[in-house]
Structures are given as structure tokens and as C-alpha cells.
Motif scaffolding. Structure first.
Motif, PDB file in Angstrom:
ATOM      1  N   PHE A 158       0.841  -1.208   0.000  1.00 40.15           N
ATOM      2  CA  PHE A 158       0.000   0.000   0.000  1.00 40.15           C
ATOM      3  C   PHE A 158       0.874   1.255   0.000  1.00 40.15           C
ATOM      4  O   PHE A 158       0.643   2.186  -0.777  1.00 40.15           O
ATOM      5  N   ASP A 159       1.898   1.277   0.869  1.00 46.85           N
ATOM      6  CA  ASP A 159       2.771   2.444   0.954  1.00 46.85           C
ATOM      7  C   ASP A 159       3.502   2.697  -0.358  1.00 46.85           C
ATOM      8  O   ASP A 159       3.688   3.848  -0.765  1.00 46.85           O
ATOM      9  N   LEU A 160       3.912   1.627  -1.035  1.00 46.80           N
ATOM     10  CA  LEU A 160       4.599   1.770  -2.319  1.00 46.80           C
ATOM     11  C   LEU A 160       3.660   2.369  -3.365  1.00 46.80           C
ATOM     12  O   LEU A 160       4.043   3.247  -4.135  1.00 46.80           O
ATOM     13  N   ALA A 161       2.408   1.902  -3.364  1.00 48.64           N
ATOM     14  CA  ALA A 161       1.419   2.425  -4.320  1.00 48.64           C
ATOM     15  C   ALA A 161       1.111   3.900  -4.050  1.00 48.64           C
ATOM     16  O   ALA A 161       0.816   4.668  -4.964  1.00 48.64           O
ATOM     17  N   GLU A 162       1.194   4.307  -2.778  1.00 49.42           N
ATOM     18  CA  GLU A 162       0.900   5.688  -2.394  1.00 49.42           C
ATOM     19  C   GLU A 162       2.103   6.623  -2.531  1.00 49.42           C
ATOM     20  O   GLU A 162       1.954   7.837  -2.487  1.00 49.42           O
ATOM     21  N   GLN A 163       3.299   6.040  -2.685  1.00 45.48           N
ATOM     22  CA  GLN A 163       4.532   6.825  -2.617  1.00 45.48           C
ATOM     23  C   GLN A 163       4.570   7.993  -3.593  1.00 45.48           C
ATOM     24  O   GLN A 163       5.090   9.053  -3.289  1.00 45.48           O
ATOM     25  N   HIS A 164       4.010   7.791  -4.786  1.00 46.31           N
ATOM     26  CA  HIS A 164       4.037   8.851  -5.812  1.00 46.31           C
ATOM     27  C   HIS A 164       2.629   9.320  -6.171  1.00 46.31           C
ATOM     28  O   HIS A 164       2.407   9.862  -7.244  1.00 46.31           O
ATOM     29  N   SER A 165       1.671   9.095  -5.258  1.00 45.74           N
ATOM     30  CA  SER A 165       0.289   9.480  -5.526  1.00 45.74           C
ATOM     31  C   SER A 165       0.158  10.996  -5.608  1.00 45.74           C
ATOM     32  O   SER A 165       0.685  11.729  -4.759  1.00 45.74           O
ATOM     33  N   LEU A 166      -0.576  11.463  -6.613  1.00 42.27           N
ATOM     34  CA  LEU A 166      -0.834  12.899  -6.756  1.00 42.27           C
ATOM     35  C   LEU A 166      -1.471  13.488  -5.505  1.00 42.27           C
ATOM     36  O   LEU A 166      -1.304  14.669  -5.193  1.00 42.27           O
ATOM     37  N   LEU A 167      -2.237  12.656  -4.781  1.00 39.49           N
ATOM     38  CA  LEU A 167      -2.921  13.135  -3.577  1.00 39.49           C
ATOM     39  C   LEU A 167      -1.970  13.306  -2.406  1.00 39.49           C
ATOM     40  O   LEU A 167      -2.298  13.963  -1.426  1.00 39.49           O
ATOM     41  N   GLU A 168      -0.785  12.674  -2.479  1.00 47.50           N
ATOM     42  CA  GLU A 168       0.072  12.585  -1.300  1.00 47.50           C
ATOM     43  C   GLU A 168       1.404  13.317  -1.432  1.00 47.50           C
ATOM     44  O   GLU A 168       2.205  13.283  -0.506  1.00 47.50           O
ATOM     45  N   ILE A 169       1.694  13.935  -2.568  1.00 46.75           N
ATOM     46  CA  ILE A 169       3.005  14.548  -2.764  1.00 46.75           C
ATOM     47  C   ILE A 169       2.896  16.057  -2.947  1.00 46.75           C
ATOM     48  O   ILE A 169       1.822  16.595  -3.206  1.00 46.75           O
ATOM     49  N   GLU A 170       4.026  16.717  -2.803  1.00 43.19           N
ATOM     50  CA  GLU A 170       4.110  18.172  -2.903  1.00 43.19           C
ATOM     51  C   GLU A 170       5.060  18.541  -4.043  1.00 43.19           C
ATOM     52  O   GLU A 170       5.800  17.702  -4.546  1.00 43.19           O
ATOM     53  N   PRO A 171       5.036  19.811  -4.457  1.00 44.72           N
ATOM     54  CA  PRO A 171       5.995  20.261  -5.476  1.00 44.72           C
ATOM     55  C   PRO A 171       7.446  20.015  -4.995  1.00 44.72           C
ATOM     56  O   PRO A 171       7.696  20.021  -3.792  1.00 44.72           O
ATOM     57  N   PRO A 172       8.405  19.767  -5.930  1.00 46.38           N
ATOM     58  CA  PRO A 172       8.221  19.839  -7.392  1.00 46.38           C
ATOM     59  C   PRO A 172       7.660  18.553  -8.025  1.00 46.38           C
ATOM     60  O   PRO A 172       7.222  18.578  -9.157  1.00 46.38           O
ATOM     61  N   GLU A 173       7.685  17.424  -7.262  1.00 45.04           N
ATOM     62  CA  GLU A 173       7.200  16.165  -7.853  1.00 45.04           C
ATOM     63  C   GLU A 173       5.732  16.281  -8.262  1.00 45.04           C
ATOM     64  O   GLU A 173       5.332  15.804  -9.324  1.00 45.04           O
ATOM     65  N   HIS A 174       4.926  16.908  -7.389  1.00 43.41           N
ATOM     66  CA  HIS A 174       3.499  17.051  -7.674  1.00 43.41           C
ATOM     67  C   HIS A 174       3.287  17.837  -8.967  1.00 43.41           C
ATOM     68  O   HIS A 174       2.467  17.464  -9.810  1.00 43.41           O
ATOM     69  N   THR A 175       4.041  18.909  -9.135  1.00 46.19           N
ATOM     70  CA  THR A 175       3.899  19.756 -10.330  1.00 46.19           C
ATOM     71  C   THR A 175       4.213  18.960 -11.591  1.00 46.19           C
ATOM     72  O   THR A 175       3.490  19.042 -12.591  1.00 46.19           O
ATOM     73  N   ARG A 176       5.288  18.187 -11.536  1.00 47.24           N
ATOM     74  CA  ARG A 176       5.710  17.402 -12.711  1.00 47.24           C
ATOM     75  C   ARG A 176       4.652  16.364 -13.090  1.00 47.24           C
ATOM     76  O   ARG A 176       4.241  16.266 -14.247  1.00 47.24           O
ATOM     77  N   LEU A 177       4.180  15.604 -12.093  1.00 47.28           N
ATOM     78  CA  LEU A 177       3.180  14.567 -12.383  1.00 47.28           C
ATOM     79  C   LEU A 177       1.851  15.164 -12.823  1.00 47.28           C
ATOM     80  O   LEU A 177       1.229  14.699 -13.771  1.00 47.28           O
ATOM     81  N   ARG A 178       1.423  16.206 -12.115  1.00 46.01           N
ATOM     82  CA  ARG A 178       0.121  16.796 -12.430  1.00 46.01           C
ATOM     83  C   ARG A 178       0.128  17.434 -13.822  1.00 46.01           C
ATOM     84  O   ARG A 178      -0.846  17.326 -14.558  1.00 46.01           O
ATOM     85  N   THR A 179       1.215  18.089 -14.176  1.00 44.18           N
ATOM     86  CA  THR A 179       1.319  18.704 -15.497  1.00 44.18           C
ATOM     87  C   THR A 179       1.176  17.648 -16.585  1.00 44.18           C
ATOM     88  O   THR A 179       0.551  17.874 -17.621  1.00 44.18           O
ATOM     89  N   LEU A 180       1.738  16.477 -16.312  1.00 46.09           N
ATOM     90  CA  LEU A 180       1.723  15.401 -17.304  1.00 46.09           C
ATOM     91  C   LEU A 180       0.315  14.873 -17.586  1.00 46.09           C
ATOM     92  O   LEU A 180      -0.021  14.541 -18.716  1.00 46.09           O
ATOM     93  N   VAL A 181      -0.518  14.776 -16.535  1.00 44.95           N
ATOM     94  CA  VAL A 181      -1.846  14.177 -16.729  1.00 44.95           C
ATOM     95  C   VAL A 181      -2.962  15.217 -16.853  1.00 44.95           C
ATOM     96  O   VAL A 181      -4.074  14.894 -17.260  1.00 44.95           O
ATOM     97  N   ASN A 182      -2.656  16.458 -16.515  1.00 48.60           N
ATOM     98  CA  ASN A 182      -3.707  17.483 -16.439  1.00 48.60           C
ATOM     99  C   ASN A 182      -4.433  17.681 -17.765  1.00 48.60           C
ATOM    100  O   ASN A 182      -5.647  17.886 -17.797  1.00 48.60           O
ATOM    101  N   ARG A 183      -3.687  17.600 -18.867  1.00 48.61           N
ATOM    102  CA  ARG A 183      -4.270  17.876 -20.172  1.00 48.61           C
ATOM    103  C   ARG A 183      -5.475  16.980 -20.472  1.00 48.61           C
ATOM    104  O   ARG A 183      -6.445  17.404 -21.092  1.00 48.61           O
ATOM    105  N   ALA A 184      -5.413  15.738 -19.999  1.00 40.63           N
ATOM    106  CA  ALA A 184      -6.498  14.790 -20.273  1.00 40.63           C
ATOM    107  C   ALA A 184      -7.786  15.156 -19.539  1.00 40.63           C
ATOM    108  O   ALA A 184      -8.869  14.724 -19.928  1.00 40.63           O
TER     109      ALA A 184
END
Length: 414
Positions: A93-119
Motif C-alpha cells: 500500500f505504501d509503495l502504491a501511495e509513494q508517488h500518488s498525486l494526492l500525497e506529494i508536494e511540489p516539485p514532484e506534484h507539479t511534474r506529475l500533475r502537469t503530465l496528466v492534467n491535459r487529459a
């Protein structure tokens, strides 16, 4: 001190005692929220050992306040914070949550969110309207002539998972399995979860991740026009997503993309039927429908609580927080703040007041909000138009899944 059969409040000390697993509370949390607004909108919840905010301005402000974040281990160690080590039985569970958009902060959050936001932007999801309408009509065709239905299993469960799976590139026939994994997975967020809940969530996380990895492997060999292929093949500032990031992102999009919307379809139908408003009037055109949907989101939100870590010393409503403290915001209670909403416990489909906070605010505003809103705006009018005379067969029971809010069953007839 105010006492009821459900809770006790000490407004002077700002203390609340309340069992979140008490059916009298989770079946009708709005009644308790109204009492809190009247007496103690900011309080320390004894059973949860944490400060909670219900005032609209405080909740809205905290959701946007960069002194608070969804993670803290990016700026401090467990040792510094006195946090216990991760539990070995939750490693999947922790591994699945490690990079979750709901659980991370910038700059990782910005990078991931930018990638999927367009959809998920409105102009993109708007193109899904015909497909959504066709699916809703096809499901209603199966039960229309019966004159009765349990709406969650026959309709509400199916629509959001089919749409989000289709966007990502997961076959429609995986829907029932995705629902099972998701239900087991999100029990981790329930109040009073048990070891059995944790074991089931970890097992679901492992199976879910293994399945997603198999689809990623297949997409690398055979790219398609879907979101998963887009996430695999698009670089962001010279970087591609790692496999762990792809798995976390896919799981959070599948879970968040349907779990709350299933609840909200059921909640919305219930509140409309109990209100006595004529469906033809509240769904007469797109603008009226949109206002009706926003009012259902306000008065019976599907997700009630979001939490934040305090990242630096801060004071909110006279309460001093230090780095490492946790605070919680009750979104569903903020939607009932009498300072923002007149007669807040009443469903008023033509209400035109403050925006509801059901999708959050700030950088963690729900990425799937445009899709969820489209689903509600399309399927609710179709349902009420196709089934004139729709009524509740029996009083619905609310699921014991607080801090989510959804029905166990919704039995209807027409």
C-alpha cells in the motif's frame, strides 16, 4: 458543554467527543456539522487526536496555504518528527501511495500533475458527452421495463469506472475487479479501520499494481491513443515517469476517478427525490442542471475530510501549529457554513452563493473535477427523464465508510 446522544462539545475548551463509526452520526453528519457551526467551528476531536476546521473561510484558506502540505517527509525525517517506522504489513500500500498525486508536494506534484492534467481539462472531457449519454441510456434500457432497480449496482457503480478506465486505457470488462480493488484500497482512509481492513488494502494494492504493470508492459510494446500511453511516452523537462510513478498515478486516477462519483450519483438522486422538487424544473436546461448539480455537491459531498501536515509554524483561528502537526478540514461542513449559505441544511437547486468546496482548492484541487461534473450533469437528467415518477422504495442506508459519504443501496421504483 453541549451533549447529545451522538456527541458532546465543550465550546470554551474547543473540544469535541464523537465516535465517527456511530451510525447516528455518519447517517446524518450534516446535523452534527450544523451544531458545530453554531457552537464550535474549530475544535480538537478527542477520538481523532487532532484539530479540525469547519468554517468555510478557514477550510478554503488552509487548502491553499503553502505552510501546510500533503506530505512532510520531503522536509523532515521520521526521527526528527518522532514518527513511527512504516508498518511492514502495509508495504505494498505504501509503495502504491509513494508517488500518488494526492500525497506529494511540489516539485514532484507539479511534474506529475502537469503530465496528466491535459487529459482532464474541461474542453477535453466535454468530448466524452455522447459516449457518457450512450452508456447511461444503455444501462437504463436493461432495467427500465422492470419498474424497479437498485441504482448503485445497476447504474452508479458502472458509469464512472467505465469512463475513467476507458480514458486511461483499461478494458471495460475489468470494471468489477477495479471496483473490488478500489473498495478494499480506500478502506485505509476510514475512521476506525481494523487490521483486517489494512491487510485487505495491502493485498488490493499488490494485485492492483501487478495488473497496472502488466498493462504498462503491453502499452510499451503496443502504444495506443490513451492516457496511459501518453504518460509512458511523454517527457517532462527531459524526464520520463518511472514505473513506480506510473503505477501510483494510474491507481490514484482510477480510484479517485470513480469512487467519489459513485457515491455522488447515489447521494444526488436521494437528495433530489427527498426534496420534492420536480425533476423537469430542476433539469430544464444546461444552466439549471449545472446549478442543481452544484447544490447536490454542496449539501451531500462524497468526501468529507482532507488532512494537511504543518510544514512551518503557523497560527490559524488562534490555534498555534508547529512543524509536524496534522490538521484536518471538513469540506462537507464548510459547505454548510451559515456565514456563506442561507438556510444551509435546505436543498435549494437555484442557490447562487459561494462555490462549494467538495473538490478541494489550491494545488490539490481535484484533477478529475471536470469529468465528475460532466458525468453528473449528463447522467442525472437522463435518469429522471427516462424514469418519470421515480421514487424511493425504502429509506436508503448510508454506508459505514466515514470520512466518505455514500449509500449502501438505493432502491427505486417508478
Amino acid at each position: 458543554m453541549t451533549k447529545s446522544s451522538v456527541f458532546s462539545i465543550d465550546p470554551v475548551a474547543r473540544r469535541l467527543s464523537l465516535n465517527g463509526r456511530d451510525a447516528a452520526f455518519y447517517s446524518n453528519p450534516n446535523a452534527v456539522y450544523a451544531a458545530l457551526h453554531a457552537e464550535c467551528p474549530t475544535f480538537y476531536w478527542e477520538e481523532q487526536k487532532q484539530w479540525y476546521f469547519t468554517g468555510y473561510d478557514h477550510v478554503n484558506g488552509l487548502l491553499r496555504d503553502r505552510r501546510f502540505g500533503r506530505q512532510i517527509l520531503h522536509i523532515a525525517s521520521r526521527e526528527e518528527l518522532g514518527m513511527p517506522a512504516p508498518l511492514s504489513h502495509l508495504k505494498n500500500f505504501d509503495l502504491a501511495e509513494q508517488h500518488s498525486l494526492l500525497e506529494i508536494e511540489p516539485p514532484e506534484h507539479t511534474r506529475l500533475r502537469t503530465l496528466v492534467n491535459r487529459a482532464f481539462v474541461s474542453r477535453h472531457v466535454e468530448k466524452m458527452k455522447p459516449e457518457l449519454a450512450e452508456l447511461a441510456n444503455r444501462l437504463i434500457d436493461k432495467f427500465e421495463k422492470k419498474g424497479e432497480v437498485e441504482l448503485l449496482s445497476a447504474f452508479a457503480d458502472i458509469i464512472p469506472v467505465t469512463m475513467i478506465a476507458g480514458m486511461i486505457g483499461i478494458p471495460e470488462e475489468m470494471g468489477p475487479q477495479l471496483l473490488k480493488w478500489s473498495h478494499d484500497y480506500v478502506r485505509m482512509y476510514m475512521f476506525g479501520r481494523t487490521r483486517a481492513d489494512e491487510d485487505a488494502a495491502d493485498q488490493a494494492a499488490k494485485e492492483f499494481a501487478d495488473y497496472v504493470k502488466s498493462v504498462i508492459h503491453e502499452r510499451r510494446a503496443n502504444p495506443r491513443e490513451d492516457l496511459l500511453t501518453h504518460m509512458i511516452t511523454t517527457e517532462q523537462k527531459g524526464q520520463y515517469l518511472t514505473e513506480d510513478e506510473l503505477v501510483s498515478t494510474t491507481i490514484v486516477l482510477l480510484n479517485a476517478g470513480h469512487e467519489a462519483t459513485v457515491h455522488q450519483i447515489g447521494n444526488s438522486v436521494r437528495v433530489i427525490l427527498e426534496s420534492g422538487h420536480a425533476p423537469a424544473a430542476i433539469f430544464k436546461d444546461e444552466a439549471t442542471t449545472e446549478r442543481t448539480v452544484e447544490e447536490t455537491l454542496r449539501i451531500c459531498a462524497p468526501v468529507h475530510i482532507f488532512q494537511r501536515w504543518c510544514l512551518e509554524p503557523a497560527e490559524i483561528d488562534g490555534i498555534a501549529f508547529q512543524r509536524g502537526d496534522k490538521v484536518a478540514m471538513i469540506l462537507a461542513a464548510a459547505n454548510l457554513d451559515p456565514a456563506k449559505f442561507s438556510d444551509p441544511l435546505t436543498f435549494k437547486p437555484d442557490r447562487n452563493e459561494a462555490p462549494n468546496l467538495s473538490f478541494g482548492a489550491g494545488i490539490h484541487f481535484c484533477i478529475g473535477a471536470p469529468l465528475a461534473r460532466l458525468e453528473l450533469n449528463v447522467v442525472l437528467p437522463i435518469l429522471f427523464e427516462r424514469l418519470p415518477g421515480l421514487k424511493l422504495t425504502k429509506t436508503p442506508e448510508v454506508k459505514d465508510v466515514y470520512h466518505f459519504h455514500g449509500l449502501d443501496k438505493l432502491e427505486l421504483s417508478w
